[in-house]
Design a protein around this motif. Structure first.
Motif, mmCIF file in Angstrom:
data_model
loop_
_atom_site.group_PDB
_atom_site.id
_atom_site.type_symbol
_atom_site.label_atom_id
_atom_site.label_comp_id
_atom_site.label_asym_id
_atom_site.label_seq_id
_atom_site.Cartn_x
_atom_site.Cartn_y
_atom_site.Cartn_z
ATOM 1 N N UNK A 54 28.139 56.959 -28.872
ATOM 2 C CA UNK A 54 26.921 57.417 -29.670
ATOM 3 C C UNK A 54 25.894 58.264 -28.733
ATOM 4 N N UNK A 55 25.601 57.605 -27.462
ATOM 5 C CA UNK A 55 24.867 58.082 -26.307
ATOM 6 C C UNK A 55 25.201 59.434 -25.917
ATOM 7 N N UNK A 56 26.575 59.673 -25.676
ATOM 8 C CA UNK A 56 27.353 60.717 -25.324
ATOM 9 C C UNK A 56 26.849 62.237 -26.273
ATOM 10 N N UNK A 57 27.080 61.797 -27.805
ATOM 11 C CA UNK A 57 26.761 62.800 -28.546
ATOM 12 C C UNK A 57 25.409 63.151 -28.636
ATOM 13 N N UNK A 58 24.639 62.134 -28.523
ATOM 14 C CA UNK A 58 22.981 62.566 -28.420
ATOM 15 C C UNK A 58 22.831 63.461 -27.077
ATOM 16 N N UNK A 59 23.394 63.000 -26.006
ATOM 17 C CA UNK A 59 23.025 63.692 -24.763
ATOM 18 C C UNK A 59 23.611 65.177 -24.946
ATOM 19 N N UNK A 60 25.075 65.422 -25.400
ATOM 20 C CA UNK A 60 25.515 66.758 -25.573
ATOM 21 C C UNK A 60 24.511 67.687 -26.730
ATOM 22 N N UNK A 61 24.150 66.834 -27.700
ATOM 23 C CA UNK A 61 23.130 67.713 -28.659
ATOM 24 C C UNK A 61 22.037 68.156 -27.835
ATOM 25 N N UNK A 62 21.358 67.435 -27.242
ATOM 26 C CA UNK A 62 20.352 67.795 -26.481
ATOM 27 C C UNK A 62 20.504 69.008 -25.425
ATOM 28 N N UNK A 63 21.699 68.753 -24.870
ATOM 29 C CA UNK A 63 22.014 69.949 -24.003
ATOM 30 C C UNK A 63 22.381 71.284 -24.713
ATOM 31 N N UNK A 64 22.848 70.960 -25.581
ATOM 32 C CA UNK A 64 23.246 72.376 -26.632
ATOM 33 C C UNK A 64 21.972 72.888 -26.742
ATOM 34 N N UNK A 65 21.020 72.198 -27.404
ATOM 35 C CA UNK A 65 19.669 72.679 -27.636
ATOM 36 C C UNK A 65 18.915 73.365 -26.482
ATOM 37 N N UNK A 66 18.925 72.797 -25.182
ATOM 38 C CA UNK A 66 18.245 73.296 -24.121
ATOM 39 C C UNK A 66 18.969 74.638 -23.771
ATOM 40 N N UNK A 67 20.284 74.705 -23.745
ATOM 41 C CA UNK A 67 20.999 75.936 -23.321
ATOM 42 C C UNK A 67 20.544 76.842 -24.300
ATOM 43 N N UNK A 68 20.401 76.764 -25.510
ATOM 44 C CA UNK A 68 19.945 77.783 -26.566
ATOM 45 C C UNK A 68 18.506 78.274 -26.225
ATOM 46 N N UNK A 69 17.615 77.240 -25.701
ATOM 47 C CA UNK A 69 16.307 77.585 -25.654
ATOM 48 C C UNK A 69 16.116 78.555 -24.363
ATOM 49 N N UNK A 70 17.192 78.448 -23.340
ATOM 50 C CA UNK A 70 17.278 79.113 -22.113
ATOM 51 C C UNK A 70 18.045 80.447 -22.494
ATOM 52 N N UNK A 71 18.414 80.628 -23.392
ATOM 53 C CA UNK A 71 19.312 81.925 -23.763
ATOM 54 C C UNK A 71 20.541 82.112 -22.743
ATOM 55 N N UNK A 72 21.083 80.882 -22.396
ATOM 56 C CA UNK A 72 22.147 80.873 -21.486
ATOM 57 C C UNK A 72 23.484 80.646 -22.474
ATOM 58 N N UNK A 73 23.922 81.767 -22.733
ATOM 59 C CA UNK A 73 25.197 81.635 -23.554
ATOM 60 C C UNK A 73 26.402 80.939 -23.162
ATOM 61 N N UNK A 74 26.645 81.065 -21.768
ATOM 62 C CA UNK A 74 27.736 80.514 -20.988
ATOM 63 C C UNK A 74 27.416 78.934 -21.034
ATOM 64 N N UNK A 75 26.453 78.416 -20.761
ATOM 65 C CA UNK A 75 26.058 77.022 -20.825
ATOM 66 C C UNK A 75 26.030 76.677 -22.218
ATOM 67 N N UNK A 76 25.470 77.395 -23.289
ATOM 68 C CA UNK A 76 25.689 77.001 -24.614
ATOM 69 C C UNK A 76 26.871 76.784 -25.135
ATOM 70 N N UNK A 77 28.056 77.727 -24.742
ATOM 71 C CA UNK A 77 29.428 77.574 -24.997
ATOM 72 C C UNK A 77 29.981 76.417 -24.490
ATOM 73 N N UNK A 78 29.603 76.088 -23.003
ATOM 74 C CA UNK A 78 30.038 74.961 -22.530
ATOM 75 C C UNK A 78 29.762 73.624 -23.279
ATOM 76 N N UNK A 79 28.208 73.407 -23.365
ATOM 77 C CA UNK A 79 27.938 72.478 -23.946
ATOM 78 C C UNK A 79 28.056 72.173 -25.323
ATOM 79 N N UNK A 80 28.547 73.263 -26.141
ATOM 80 C CA UNK A 80 28.915 73.078 -27.360
ATOM 81 C C UNK A 80 30.343 72.323 -27.412
ATOM 82 N N UNK A 81 31.227 72.979 -26.444
ATOM 83 C CA UNK A 81 32.637 72.382 -26.500
ATOM 84 C C UNK A 81 32.322 70.899 -26.116
ATOM 85 N N UNK A 82 31.466 70.517 -25.118
ATOM 86 C CA UNK A 82 31.364 69.043 -24.801
ATOM 87 C C UNK A 82 31.078 68.295 -26.066
#
Length: 204
Positions: A148-176
């Motif tokens: 449950x914690x990992x899903x929460x952490x990765x969800x936050x990482x996805x949102x942060x990557x999107x806020x930074x407009x970093x599509x490479x990071x967004x793709x990787x974090x979405x995969x996680x």
């Protein structure tokens, strides 16, 4: 139209004693193979709940997997609008092709999203592996709260990557996120298909 044992007579064998039957993986959508069925083969497919063709070379009914045991377990059978070809949704028990590939059309003939179904099956297969050698097994060995914690952490990482407009990071974090969400669903006795069914219900 989906066929039942009571509606097999609607299939039009008058045009040809043999009609094409395409087999599709019910989970991933991958086209596995194509063969031919006559009336007896179609009836046998329903009776055995294993895909059965009429073999033109053997000149007899042939159940896929009768030698290799890589059967194609029937989920549903459908006919086209002209009632002269068939689509069989099945769960493959091993490689479909005699060359050892998942599909007789080659492993490169796959829709990209079908990999999610493959990933889910890999996760299922590694549940009981040695936790010291498999990250997936280590997640199942830990308390549910860790997943449950990992899903929460990765969800936050996805949102942060999107806020930074970093599509490479967004793709990787979405995969996680997708990976850990799939693990969490499996731990709760659910699958990606259950989530898709929910989305389909909302769409309707």
């Amino acid at each position: 139209m989906q066929l039942t044992k009571d509606t097999l007579s609607q299939v039009d064998f008058a045009k040809s004693e043999l009609i094409p039957a395409i087999v599709q993986d019910a989970r991933s959508g991958v086209i596995l193979m194509q063969g031919f069925m006559n009336q007896d083969a179609l009836a046998a497919t329903f009776d055995k709940q294993k895909v059965t063709f009429y073999s033109r070379s053997k000149e007899r009914l042939w159940t896929k997997g009768e030698t290799s045991e890589n059967y194609l377990e029937v989920v549903s059978v459908h006919t086209d609008c002209d009632y002269d070809s068939l689509l069989v949704l099945a769960n493959p028990l091993g490689p479909t092709c005699h060359l050892g590939t998942q599909s007789c059309f080659g492993d490169d003939a796959k829709p990209s999203l079908s990999f999610l179904a493959e990933l889910e099956q890999v996760i299922v297969s590694r549940k009981d592996d040695d936790p010291s050698k498999s990250y997936t097994a280590s997640l199942f060995a830990k308390d549910l709260s860790r997943s449950c914690q990992k899903v929460g952490e990765e969800g936050v990482e996805v949102a942060l990557a999107a806020m930074k407009h970093d599509n490479d990071e967004l793709t990787n974090e979405s995969a996680d996120l997708l990976y850990h969400l799939t693990v969490l669903l499996q731990r709760q006795g659910l699958s990606l298909a259950d989530v898709v069914s929910c989305l389909q219900g909302r769409h309707k």
